[in-house]
Design a protein around this motif. Structure first.
Motif, PDB file in Angstrom:
ATOM      1  N   ILE A 106     -33.195  24.464   7.220  1.00 17.68           N
ATOM      2  CA  ILE A 106     -33.246  23.289   6.373  1.00 17.68           C
ATOM      3  C   ILE A 106     -32.475  23.597   5.090  1.00 17.68           C
ATOM      4  O   ILE A 106     -32.651  24.665   4.495  1.00 17.68           O
ATOM      5  N   LEU A 107     -31.611  22.666   4.697  1.00 17.46           N
ATOM      6  CA  LEU A 107     -30.895  22.767   3.437  1.00 17.46           C
ATOM      7  C   LEU A 107     -31.603  21.870   2.428  1.00 17.46           C
ATOM      8  O   LEU A 107     -31.705  20.656   2.626  1.00 17.46           O
ATOM      9  N   ILE A 108     -32.140  22.464   1.370  1.00 16.66           N
ATOM     10  CA  ILE A 108     -32.904  21.741   0.355  1.00 16.66           C
ATOM     11  C   ILE A 108     -32.169  21.843  -0.976  1.00 16.66           C
ATOM     12  O   ILE A 108     -31.822  22.934  -1.425  1.00 16.66           O
ATOM     13  N   GLY A 109     -31.922  20.692  -1.597  1.00 19.87           N
ATOM     14  CA  GLY A 109     -31.202  20.677  -2.865  1.00 19.87           C
ATOM     15  C   GLY A 109     -31.908  19.830  -3.899  1.00 19.87           C
ATOM     16  O   GLY A 109     -32.854  19.100  -3.613  1.00 19.87           O
ATOM     17  N   GLY A 110     -31.419  19.924  -5.140  1.00 22.11           N
ATOM     18  CA  GLY A 110     -31.969  19.106  -6.206  1.00 22.11           C
ATOM     19  C   GLY A 110     -31.984  19.821  -7.538  1.00 22.11           C
ATOM     20  O   GLY A 110     -31.144  20.676  -7.810  1.00 22.11           O
ATOM     21  N   GLU A 111     -32.951  19.452  -8.380  1.00 21.23           N
ATOM     22  CA  GLU A 111     -33.147  20.096  -9.684  1.00 21.23           C
ATOM     23  C   GLU A 111     -31.946  19.903 -10.618  1.00 21.23           C
ATOM     24  O   GLU A 111     -31.557  20.823 -11.339  1.00 21.23           O
ATOM     25  N   ARG A 112     -31.362  18.729 -10.626  1.00 24.47           N
ATOM     26  CA  ARG A 112     -30.156  18.522 -11.425  1.00 24.47           C
ATOM     27  C   ARG A 112     -30.464  18.569 -12.929  1.00 24.47           C
ATOM     28  O   ARG A 112     -31.541  18.210 -13.370  1.00 24.47           O
ATOM     29  N   HIS A 113     -29.478  19.006 -13.697  1.00 24.80           N
ATOM     30  CA  HIS A 113     -29.564  18.979 -15.157  1.00 24.80           C
ATOM     31  C   HIS A 113     -28.153  19.112 -15.701  1.00 24.80           C
ATOM     32  O   HIS A 113     -27.237  19.574 -15.009  1.00 24.80           O
ATOM     33  N   LYS A 114     -27.955  18.730 -16.945  1.00 28.83           N
ATOM     34  CA  LYS A 114     -26.646  18.877 -17.555  1.00 28.83           C
ATOM     35  C   LYS A 114     -26.294  20.358 -17.678  1.00 28.83           C
ATOM     36  O   LYS A 114     -27.145  21.189 -17.979  1.00 28.83           O
ATOM     37  N   THR A 115     -25.039  20.653 -17.450  1.00 22.02           N
ATOM     38  CA  THR A 115     -24.571  22.030 -17.510  1.00 22.02           C
ATOM     39  C   THR A 115     -24.846  22.636 -18.882  1.00 22.02           C
ATOM     40  O   THR A 115     -24.606  22.011 -19.913  1.00 22.02           O
ATOM     41  N   GLY A 116     -25.388  23.869 -18.867  1.00 24.84           N
ATOM     42  CA  GLY A 116     -25.657  24.586 -20.104  1.00 24.84           C
ATOM     43  C   GLY A 116     -26.901  24.142 -20.827  1.00 24.84           C
ATOM     44  O   GLY A 116     -27.187  24.626 -21.922  1.00 24.84           O
ATOM     45  N   GLN A 117     -27.683  23.245 -20.211  1.00 28.79           N
ATOM     46  CA  GLN A 117     -28.887  22.730 -20.858  1.00 28.79           C
ATOM     47  C   GLN A 117     -30.080  22.926 -19.925  1.00 28.79           C
ATOM     48  O   GLN A 117     -29.927  23.037 -18.714  1.00 28.79           O
ATOM     49  N   GLY A 118     -31.277  22.949 -20.485  1.00 25.55           N
ATOM     50  CA  GLY A 118     -32.474  23.014 -19.662  1.00 25.55           C
ATOM     51  C   GLY A 118     -33.095  24.389 -19.601  1.00 25.55           C
ATOM     52  O   GLY A 118     -32.789  25.292 -20.366  1.00 25.55           O
ATOM     53  N   ILE A 119     -33.973  24.554 -18.606  1.00 31.62           N
ATOM     54  CA  ILE A 119     -34.784  25.758 -18.463  1.00 31.62           C
ATOM     55  C   ILE A 119     -33.991  26.890 -17.811  1.00 31.62           C
ATOM     56  O   ILE A 119     -32.856  26.696 -17.361  1.00 31.62           O
ATOM     57  N   ASP A 120     -34.592  28.069 -17.757  1.00 29.28           N
ATOM     58  CA  ASP A 120     -34.030  29.211 -17.039  1.00 29.28           C
ATOM     59  C   ASP A 120     -33.650  28.756 -15.629  1.00 29.28           C
ATOM     60  O   ASP A 120     -34.474  28.234 -14.878  1.00 29.28           O
ATOM     61  N   THR A 121     -32.381  28.950 -15.257  1.00 38.06           N
ATOM     62  CA  THR A 121     -31.902  28.404 -13.985  1.00 38.06           C
ATOM     63  C   THR A 121     -32.613  28.987 -12.770  1.00 38.06           C
ATOM     64  O   THR A 121     -32.684  28.340 -11.724  1.00 38.06           O
ATOM     65  N   LEU A 122     -33.141  30.191 -12.874  1.00 38.46           N
ATOM     66  CA  LEU A 122     -33.880  30.745 -11.742  1.00 38.46           C
ATOM     67  C   LEU A 122     -35.111  29.906 -11.408  1.00 38.46           C
ATOM     68  O   LEU A 122     -35.557  29.876 -10.258  1.00 38.46           O
ATOM     69  N   GLU A 123     -35.663  29.212 -12.403  1.00 35.76           N
ATOM     70  CA  GLU A 123     -36.828  28.362 -12.150  1.00 35.76           C
ATOM     71  C   GLU A 123     -36.498  27.221 -11.199  1.00 35.76           C
ATOM     72  O   GLU A 123     -37.366  26.738 -10.471  1.00 35.76           O
ATOM     73  N   HIS A 124     -35.253  26.769 -11.196  1.00 36.88           N
ATOM     74  CA  HIS A 124     -34.869  25.679 -10.297  1.00 36.88           C
ATOM     75  C   HIS A 124     -34.919  26.125  -8.836  1.00 36.88           C
ATOM     76  O   HIS A 124     -35.362  25.379  -7.959  1.00 36.88           O
ATOM     77  N   TYR A 125     -34.465  27.337  -8.574  1.00 36.51           N
ATOM     78  CA  TYR A 125     -34.545  27.856  -7.206  1.00 36.51           C
ATOM     79  C   TYR A 125     -35.999  27.999  -6.767  1.00 36.51           C
ATOM     80  O   TYR A 125     -36.360  27.683  -5.628  1.00 36.51           O
ATOM     81  N   LYS A 126     -36.838  28.471  -7.667  1.00 35.03           N
ATOM     82  CA  LYS A 126     -38.255  28.631  -7.321  1.00 35.03           C
ATOM     83  C   LYS A 126     -38.913  27.283  -7.039  1.00 35.03           C
ATOM     84  O   LYS A 126     -39.751  27.170  -6.147  1.00 35.03           O
ATOM     85  N   ALA A 127     -38.499  26.252  -7.784  1.00 32.42           N
ATOM     86  CA  ALA A 127     -39.063  24.916  -7.555  1.00 32.42           C
ATOM     87  C   ALA A 127     -38.664  24.376  -6.183  1.00 32.42           C
ATOM     88  O   ALA A 127     -39.479  23.757  -5.483  1.00 32.42           O
ATOM     89  N   LEU A 128     -37.429  24.613  -5.773  1.00 29.22           N
ATOM     90  CA  LEU A 128     -36.991  24.166  -4.449  1.00 29.22           C
ATOM     91  C   LEU A 128     -37.729  24.919  -3.349  1.00 29.22           C
ATOM     92  O   LEU A 128     -38.106  24.346  -2.322  1.00 29.22           O
ATOM     93  N   GLU A 129     -37.938  26.202  -3.559  1.00 37.15           N
ATOM     94  CA  GLU A 129     -38.667  26.984  -2.567  1.00 37.15           C
ATOM     95  C   GLU A 129     -40.111  26.510  -2.453  1.00 37.15           C
ATOM     96  O   GLU A 129     -40.666  26.400  -1.348  1.00 37.15           O
ATOM     97  N   SER A 130     -40.734  26.196  -3.569  1.00 31.98           N
ATOM     98  CA  SER A 130     -42.105  25.683  -3.553  1.00 31.98           C
ATOM     99  C   SER A 130     -42.182  24.363  -2.797  1.00 31.98           C
ATOM    100  O   SER A 130     -43.098  24.141  -1.989  1.00 31.98           O
ATOM    101  N   PHE A 131     -41.211  23.485  -3.016  1.00 33.83           N
ATOM    102  CA  PHE A 131     -41.150  22.221  -2.275  1.00 33.83           C
ATOM    103  C   PHE A 131     -41.001  22.486  -0.780  1.00 33.83           C
ATOM    104  O   PHE A 131     -41.661  21.858   0.056  1.00 33.83           O
ATOM    105  N   GLY A 132     -40.153  23.440  -0.428  1.00 36.62           N
ATOM    106  CA  GLY A 132     -39.951  23.774   0.978  1.00 36.62           C
ATOM    107  C   GLY A 132     -41.201  24.316   1.640  1.00 36.62           C
ATOM    108  O   GLY A 132     -41.483  24.015   2.809  1.00 36.62           O
ATOM    109  N   GLN A 133     -41.972  25.102   0.903  1.00 36.60           N
ATOM    110  CA  GLN A 133     -43.223  25.618   1.451  1.00 36.60           C
ATOM    111  C   GLN A 133     -44.223  24.495   1.698  1.00 36.60           C
ATOM    112  O   GLN A 133     -44.886  24.446   2.729  1.00 36.60           O
TER     113      GLN A 133
END
Length: 516
Positions: free
Chosen positions: A294-321
């Motif tokens: 399964i290819l899961i995407g999302g967590e969009r934000h403006k470039t250079g803005q927002g939270i630690d980018t690693l948190e976006h990967y963790k959020a996608l993984e949590s959704f996948g689980q």
């Protein structure tokens, strides 16, 4: 095994598409050349345009700054669809019914072209017809879907409303667009590369275009001082490598999104899906090395803005689980794309003063169809053929609503980040960083950016973006320096990854750290 995203990865995130296809390598341009058409950018737009034009008997030369298909095209979800989120009700309100219908027709025409090209050449690229869905989990977004469905009806789009989707996401309603598709973009485009070469097209990698000399005919100037002259120049480089005083950096903004490819427990019932709400969740099936994932995407934000980018990967993984029973994350990567003031790409003359320089940009994460539509439009410009989409996509267009509002919002945001970066006081010093860690630091009394590589060498750069002087921020997920103003991105050593910046960040004194 689920990947631990708290661990800092030792390499730049790679998309699955690139690792499953062997692409030929091409030499740098090391002299001056002439051709009928000079194409800048080796993604879906540039390669499709080159394929179309060599088939018309034209001499084509394509220049790619990095490797072919290593930019936005190589980091896509690879949905071939005219369902671009919720767009048609908005287009009808701002541009009128006829232009909204033209947008649909242009993207469906691109889908048809891709399918016909695959069938014509027998390209094995995992193409499959799928229905596309936008789903809502709140009543507010469900009402938006109902408005969008009314637009579908008025525009005679093949689709409809459904009350549920076959996933545990508590969907209140979903809107389907029938007979869309998905594929493996690199397998498809690798075949087009073969055709281009077989028909005499020239391709150069590692060749960065930096300017256009508008003399007798437009001539592209490379970073190494070489020149490529042609009757036409096509700027297909994601962000236009040449602005021509079209001020594209004021008329677009950059967003990042994140993707993971994972093995899951639950069987996939088919279809391509995207949520109407933020944070966006997009998913589809994919086959990687003969394994279903399964290819899961999302967590969009403006470039250079927002939270630690690693948190976006963790959020996608949590959704996948939660939704798919995710077992193992095999790949992860991020992508960047540009959005125009009215959400319709700019495709056509870069400015009215440069009729022989054409640009395609601002695909808003829907580049498989918009990029193909751009290439088809370029062909008709060059062959002087009529095309019903020229006015729709014209870069010189302007709709006061919503363009004025978006223009002021984006440029006020730019001004805010410009000032914010100048007044930040970093707390860390270069010697505080561990291997694999990057951060804004204080160095010699000034703000700087530092990253310590796996060998313990500390790379320090001036954090002032070389485009217009904003202060870049550290992207821990991709190990890059990203500009929050106009979306320029740099490697941890300061080299430009994507524009509008053309020059690297200034390198400061490097520090050799002791092993941790």
């Amino acid at each position: 095994m689920v990947q631990n995203f708290n661990e800092k990865p030792s390499r730049f995130p790679e998309p699955s598409w690139r690792e499953t296809v062997e692409l030929p390598a091409f030499n740098q341009l090391n002299g001056n050349i002439e051709a009928d058409v000079i194409i800048i950018g080796g993604g879906i737009t540039g390669l499709t345009a080159a394929y179309l034009l060599v088939n018309e008997g034209l001499k084509v030369a394509l220049l790619e700054a990095d490797r072919l298909l290593n930019g936005t095209t190589g980091h896509t979800t690879a949905k071939i669809t005219a369902q671009h989120d919720l767009i048609y009700d908005e287009l009808m309100n701002h541009m009128g019914k006829s232009k909204a219908r033209l947008y649909y027709e242009a993207n469906m025409g691109a889908l048809k072209f891709i399918k016909e090209t695959i069938d014509k050449h027998g390209i094995d690229c995992d193409y499959s017809e799928e229905d596309a869905y936008v789903y809502a989990v709140t009543d507010r977004c469900a009402r938006q879907l109902e408005k969008e469905f009314k637009a579908y009806q008025k525009l005679k789009i093949d689709g409809g409303l459904v009350d549920d989707i076959p996933f545990d996401v508590n969907a209140a309603k979903a809107l389907v667009m029938k007979h869309q598709a998905q594929f493996h973009p690199i397998k498809y485009l690798a075949y087009l590369v073969k055709v281009i070469i077989d028909k005499g097209g020239l391709i150069f990698e590692g060749t960065t275009a930096v300017d256009v000399d508008n003399g007798r005919q437009p001539t592209v100037v490379t970073r190494d001082g070489h020149r490529a002259a042609g009757r036409f120049v096509l700027a297909c480089s994601h962000y236009p490598f040449y602005d021509g005083q079209g001020f594209y950096f004021t008329r677009m903004y950059a967003e990042r999104a994140y993707l993971i490819a994972a093995k899951v427990d639950k069987p996939y019932p088919g279809g391509m899906y995207i949520s109407a709400e933020d944070p966006v969740r997009s998913f589809r099936s994919v086959k990687i090395n003969n394994e279903e994932m399964i290819l899961i995407g999302g967590e969009r934000h403006k470039t250079g803005q927002g939270i630690d980018t690693l948190e976006h990967y963790k959020a996608l993984e949590s959704f996948g689980q939660d939704v798919f029973g995710l077992k193992e994350t095999k790949y992860r990567w991020s992508a960047q794309d540009l959005t125009t003031l009215d959400k319709v790409p700019y495709i056509g003359h870069i400015t009215s003063r440069h009729p022989n320089i054409l640009v395609g940009t601002g695909y808003r994460k829907w580049g498989m169809t918009n990029g193909t539509a751009a290439a088809l439009l370029f062909r008709d410009y060059i062959l002087d053929k009529k095309n019903p989409y020229k006015h729709l996509y014209s870069p010189s267009r302007f709709y006061a609503d919503p363009s004025l509002k978006t223009f002021f919002e984006q440029n006020i945001d730019v001004a805010g980040h410009l000032m914010k970066g100048k007044f930040e006081s970093p707390a860390k010093r270069p010697e505080d960083l561990s291997k694999g860690e990057g951060s804004i630091v204080i160095c010699g009394g000034d703000r700087a950016g530092a990253y310590v590589d796996d060998q313990g060498e500390c790379h320090i750069v001036d954090t002032t973006c070389t485009h217009l002087g904003c202060e870049v921020e550290w992207n821990s997920g991709d190990k890059t320096w990203d500009c929050p103003c106009h979306g320029s991105r740099y490697s941890y050593t300061g080299e430009v990854i994507e524009g509008p910046a053309e020059k690297p960040l200034k390198k400061l004194n490097q520090v050799k750290k002791s092993p941790d």
